[in-house]
Every structure is written in structure tokens, then in C-alpha cells.
Write a protein that holds these residues in place. Structure first.
Motif, PDB file in Angstrom:
ATOM      1  N   UNK A   1     -42.232 -11.159  20.206  1.00  0.00           N
ATOM      2  CA  UNK A   1     -43.372 -11.261  21.123  1.00  0.00           C
ATOM      3  C   UNK A   1     -43.011 -11.682  22.542  1.00  0.00           C
ATOM      4  N   UNK A   2     -41.734 -11.885  22.834  1.00  0.00           N
ATOM      5  CA  UNK A   2     -41.351 -12.437  24.147  1.00  0.00           C
ATOM      6  C   UNK A   2     -41.203 -11.391  25.243  1.00  0.00           C
ATOM      7  N   UNK A   3     -41.240 -10.105  24.887  1.00  0.00           N
ATOM      8  CA  UNK A   3     -41.012  -9.046  25.872  1.00  0.00           C
ATOM      9  C   UNK A   3     -39.653  -9.211  26.548  1.00  0.00           C
ATOM     10  N   UNK A   4     -38.708  -9.780  25.791  1.00  0.00           N
ATOM     11  CA  UNK A   4     -37.322  -9.956  26.235  1.00  0.00           C
ATOM     12  C   UNK A   4     -37.207 -10.763  27.525  1.00  0.00           C
ATOM     13  N   UNK A   5     -38.005 -11.804  27.629  1.00  0.00           N
ATOM     14  CA  UNK A   5     -37.941 -12.640  28.835  1.00  0.00           C
ATOM     15  C   UNK A   5     -38.391 -14.060  28.522  1.00  0.00           C
TER      16      UNK A   5
ATOM     17  N   UNK B   1     -33.486 -24.888  17.439  1.00  0.00           N
ATOM     18  CA  UNK B   1     -34.808 -24.374  17.769  1.00  0.00           C
ATOM     19  C   UNK B   1     -34.971 -22.889  17.935  1.00  0.00           C
ATOM     20  N   UNK B   2     -33.901 -22.168  18.288  1.00  0.00           N
ATOM     21  CA  UNK B   2     -34.041 -20.739  18.531  1.00  0.00           C
ATOM     22  C   UNK B   2     -34.560 -20.447  19.922  1.00  0.00           C
ATOM     23  N   UNK B   3     -34.424 -19.201  20.355  1.00  0.00           N
ATOM     24  CA  UNK B   3     -34.815 -18.833  21.709  1.00  0.00           C
ATOM     25  C   UNK B   3     -35.623 -17.555  21.759  1.00  0.00           C
ATOM     26  N   UNK B   4     -35.982 -17.154  22.982  1.00  0.00           N
ATOM     27  CA  UNK B   4     -36.862 -16.008  23.186  1.00  0.00           C
ATOM     28  C   UNK B   4     -36.258 -14.693  22.717  1.00  0.00           C
ATOM     29  N   UNK B   5     -34.932 -14.612  22.609  1.00  0.00           N
ATOM     30  CA  UNK B   5     -34.288 -13.367  22.200  1.00  0.00           C
ATOM     31  C   UNK B   5     -33.965 -13.322  20.711  1.00  0.00           C
ATOM     32  N   UNK B   6     -34.277 -14.397  19.982  1.00  0.00           N
ATOM     33  CA  UNK B   6     -33.875 -14.500  18.582  1.00  0.00           C
ATOM     34  C   UNK B   6     -34.919 -13.952  17.626  1.00  0.00           C
TER      35      UNK B   6
ATOM     36  N   UNK C   1     -48.243 -32.879  19.063  1.00  0.00           N
ATOM     37  CA  UNK C   1     -48.451 -32.487  20.447  1.00  0.00           C
ATOM     38  C   UNK C   1     -47.203 -32.014  21.162  1.00  0.00           C
ATOM     39  N   UNK C   2     -46.199 -31.592  20.418  1.00  0.00           N
ATOM     40  CA  UNK C   2     -44.941 -31.127  21.001  1.00  0.00           C
ATOM     41  C   UNK C   2     -44.937 -29.605  21.048  1.00  0.00           C
ATOM     42  N   UNK C   3     -44.658 -29.065  22.221  1.00  0.00           N
ATOM     43  CA  UNK C   3     -44.691 -27.622  22.435  1.00  0.00           C
ATOM     44  C   UNK C   3     -43.301 -26.992  22.301  1.00  0.00           C
ATOM     45  N   UNK C   4     -43.293 -25.750  21.817  1.00  0.00           N
ATOM     46  CA  UNK C   4     -42.082 -24.912  21.854  1.00  0.00           C
ATOM     47  C   UNK C   4     -40.890 -25.545  21.153  1.00  0.00           C
ATOM     48  N   UNK C   5     -41.136 -26.292  20.095  1.00  0.00           N
ATOM     49  CA  UNK C   5     -40.011 -26.826  19.335  1.00  0.00           C
ATOM     50  C   UNK C   5     -39.223 -25.697  18.663  1.00  0.00           C
ATOM     51  N   UNK C   6     -39.892 -24.582  18.417  1.00  0.00           N
ATOM     52  CA  UNK C   6     -39.233 -23.382  17.917  1.00  0.00           C
ATOM     53  C   UNK C   6     -39.467 -22.256  18.924  1.00  0.00           C
ATOM     54  N   UNK C   7     -38.449 -21.401  19.109  1.00  0.00           N
ATOM     55  CA  UNK C   7     -38.559 -20.325  20.072  1.00  0.00           C
ATOM     56  C   UNK C   7     -38.509 -20.827  21.504  1.00  0.00           C
ATOM     57  N   UNK C   8     -38.705 -19.934  22.430  1.00  0.00           N
ATOM     58  CA  UNK C   8     -38.621 -20.291  23.852  1.00  0.00           C
ATOM     59  C   UNK C   8     -37.178 -20.394  24.290  1.00  0.00           C
ATOM     60  N   UNK C   9     -36.601 -21.587  24.166  1.00  0.00           N
ATOM     61  CA  UNK C   9     -35.178 -21.780  24.470  1.00  0.00           C
ATOM     62  C   UNK C   9     -34.552 -22.669  23.399  1.00  0.00           C
TER      63      UNK C   9
END
Length: 222
Positions: A139-143, A185-190, A156-164
């Protein structure tokens, strides 16, 4: 904790700690370092940051906010390499970093702290449905995307998985990988497989990647 690759398990006692709701943004990175901002990067995670730079940033932010820096850094003089080095030899590191346990400043989370914060009381591989909580390959559109754009976990913690991916304090396996540090945590390209609470990877503390950032933590000093 368990390392799926080696099958090794271990138990860790974790003291109370605070952890940031999101990874460090480019705005905060630029502000602390005294660098010009860029409106096009509003809300984006600070990436292309090495573990060493993250450590230095933590100390600088602590000083700016009248807190005691956590890390003592000594750069060692190491002889230049001579000849071929076997690939299975642990990578050397000319940085010696020690953690001042009594300090109240900012630091990187330990790996157990990160995992506890990620789960936020859950036990599965994700704290909710992955598309709802994470930017990843599907879902990241490769960015890269701004922080806090997905649903946070129960704490209340954001983006613990994905993102960066996020730097942790810990050395991954010093006998095999030398100075390599843990990233989680993984990243946007994973793919989804890499964006799970239990996935642990490693890289050299001088490495920089466009899907690797860091989150601030602090010890609760009593």
C-alpha cells in the motif's frame, strides 16, 4: 525473546521506560542539527540515518533540553586493513559507545523495550490488521509516507510496523556479526512477512538506508 534463525530464546527484565509516539521526523532532525528545513518533507521520517548518527542525535537533543546525555562515545584508532578478510569474520567497529544508566536523556530503545512497545499488550504478529496500521509494499506506492498516517496501537504508538525500520540499541550477535546492530519493524518497501512484531534484522552501525530511521526512548529515573 526468540531468534527464529538460530532457535535461541532468552528472557530479559525490562525496567519502566518512555518511548516516542512516532519515529524522529525530518523536521526534528533538522531543528536539532541546526539545518534548514524543507516544506516538502513535512511529517516524513528522518531516514538515511546511521546508528552512529542516531546516537549522536540523542545526545545533542538531550543537551538542548537540559537533560543528561546517555551515551559516552570514544572513537578508536584502528589500523588499516591488510589483505583479504574472510567473509565470516565479525565486522570491526572503531566506535566504542557506553550507556550511562543513571542518565535521564534521550536514547534508542533496547530490543526488548521496542518489542514490548510494539505489541502494546497483544501477542500476535501484528497489533491490528496490517493495512490499517502500516505502510508496506502492498500500500505504500513505493515511497515514504508521513508519520501518524495509520492507526496507532493500544498505547498510542504509531508506525511500529511498516513505514521505516527502526534502529535499536542492541548488538545483534557479536560472535557472528561483530558490531552489527538490531533493526526492527519493517519498512515501506517490505512484504507483509517482514512487517511483524517478531522479525529482527541487523546492519552495520555506519549503514544508511532510505527505509531506516529511529525512535526516541528515555529511562524512567526514580
Amino acid at each position: 525473546m526468540t531468534d527464529r534463525r538460530t532457535g535461541r530464546s532468552w528472557t530479559v527484565d525490562v525496567d519502566p521506560f518512555d518511548i516516542a509516539a512516532s519515529v524522529v521526523t525530518r523536521e526534528l532532525w533538522n531543528e536539532v542539527r541546526g539545518e534548514p528545513g524543507d516544506d516538502e518533507q513535512t511529517g516524513l521520517p528522518a531516514v538515511e540515518v546511521s546508528w552512529r548518527e542516531a546516537i549522536t542525535f540523542c545526545n545533542r537533543l538531550s543537551q538542548q533540553r537540559s537533560l543528561t546525555p546517555v551515551y559516552d562515545v570514544t572513537v578508536l584508532e584502528t589500523p588499516a586493513g591488510t589483505g583479504w578478510v574472510p567473509h565470516d569474520r565479525p565486522a570491526s567497529d572503531d566506535w566504542k559507545v557506553t550507556w550511562r544508566a543513571e542518565a535521564d536523556g534521550y536514547r534508542l530503545p533496547t530490543e526488548p523495550e521496542w518489542q514490548i512497545a510494539c505489541h502494546a499488550g497483544t501477542t500476535g504478529p501484528h497489533y491490528a490488521r496490517l493495512p490499517e496500521i502500516a505502510w508496506f509494499a502492498d500500500n505504500s506506492d513505493e515511497r515514504l509516507h508521513p508519520v501518524k498516517g495509520k492507526t496507532p496501537n493500544a498505547w498510542g504508538l504509531f508506525d511500529m510496523l511498516g513505514g521505516v525500520w527502526e534502529w535499536n540499541w542492541d548488538v545483534y550477535d557479536p560472535d557472528v556479526y561483530g558490531a552489527y546492530r538490531v533493526i526492527r519493524g519493517g519498512g515501506w518497501a517490505d512484504k507483509a512477512w517482514s512487517c511483524r512484531a517478531g522479525v529482527r534484522r541487523r546492519t552495520h552501525p555506519s549503514a544508511r538506508f532510505d527505509d531506516l530511521g529511529f525512535r526516541l526512548a528515555r529511562s524512567v529515573i526514580v
